[in-house]
Design a protein around this motif. Structure first.
Motif, short mmCIF file in Angstrom:
data_model
loop_
_atom_site.label_atom_id
_atom_site.label_comp_id
_atom_site.label_asym_id
_atom_site.label_seq_id
_atom_site.Cartn_x
_atom_site.Cartn_y
_atom_site.Cartn_z
N ASP A 18 0.81 -1.22 0.00
CA ASP A 18 0.00 0.00 0.00
C ASP A 18 0.84 1.27 0.00
O ASP A 18 0.41 2.30 -0.52
CB ASP A 18 -0.96 0.02 1.20
N VAL A 19 2.04 1.20 0.60
CA VAL A 19 2.91 2.39 0.62
C VAL A 19 3.89 2.41 -0.55
O VAL A 19 4.77 3.27 -0.60
CB VAL A 19 3.66 2.54 1.96
N GLY A 20 3.74 1.45 -1.48
CA GLY A 20 4.51 1.52 -2.71
C GLY A 20 5.64 0.53 -2.89
O GLY A 20 6.34 0.57 -3.91
N MET A 21 5.86 -0.37 -1.95
CA MET A 21 6.91 -1.37 -2.14
C MET A 21 6.44 -2.43 -3.13
O MET A 21 5.27 -2.79 -3.15
CB MET A 21 7.29 -2.04 -0.81
N THR A 22 7.37 -2.91 -3.93
CA THR A 22 7.04 -3.97 -4.89
C THR A 22 7.22 -5.33 -4.22
O THR A 22 7.87 -5.45 -3.17
CB THR A 22 7.96 -3.90 -6.11
N GLU A 23 6.66 -6.35 -4.85
CA GLU A 23 6.84 -7.71 -4.34
C GLU A 23 8.32 -8.07 -4.28
O GLU A 23 8.77 -8.72 -3.33
CB GLU A 23 6.09 -8.71 -5.22
N SER A 24 9.07 -7.64 -5.28
CA SER A 24 10.52 -7.93 -5.31
C SER A 24 11.23 -7.27 -4.14
O SER A 24 12.10 -7.88 -3.50
CB SER A 24 11.13 -7.45 -6.62
#
Length: 130
Positions: A18-24
């Motif tokens: 939700d705060v913008g981190m990617t799965e990677s």
């Protein structure tokens, strides 16, 4: 205890997305494969009501059993918990079965699973009575 930690991890991973981190990014930070992160993301996070330790009464009992909250806090939270109403089948001999979210399903399962004892069960039951 493991199920509490698993739910907490799932909910934290959702917040990171939700705060913008990617799965990677998340997989690198956690030191796990991206597939593990994806598996956490396919399950919706639980909404924990303000003032409660978990999203279900059973979950609150799990947290008590794991030592995350004490008996007084368990009793305080569950005395305010809004359980689903019992279902009436229309007959004393007809059973509708366990209905998710009712006192008997949530607290009965917690009692059967050894998360709480009979004394706590009765305490919460009595607090639910009008």
């Amino acid at each position: 205890m493991a199920s509490c930690a698993r739910r907490d991890l799932r909910d934290a991973v959702h917040r990171l997305v939700d705060v913008g981190m990617t799965e990677s990014d998340i997989s690198r930070v956690l030191g796990v494969k991206r597939l593990a992160v994806w598996k956490l993301l396919v399950r919706a996070p639980q909404i924990v009501p303000d003032g409660f330790a978990d999203a279900t009464a059973y979950g609150i009992c799990e947290r008590y059993s794991a030592g995350y909250i004490d008996g007084d806090e368990l009793a305080r939270q569950l005395s305010r918990w809004e359980f689903a109403p019992m279902q009436w089948a229309g007959s004393l001999v007809e059973d509708v079965g366990p209905v998710e979210g009712t006192f008997s399903s949530e607290m009965g399962q917690a009692l059967r699973d050894g998360l709480i004892d009979g004394e706590l069960y009765e305490l919460v039951l009595n607090a639910q009575q009008p």
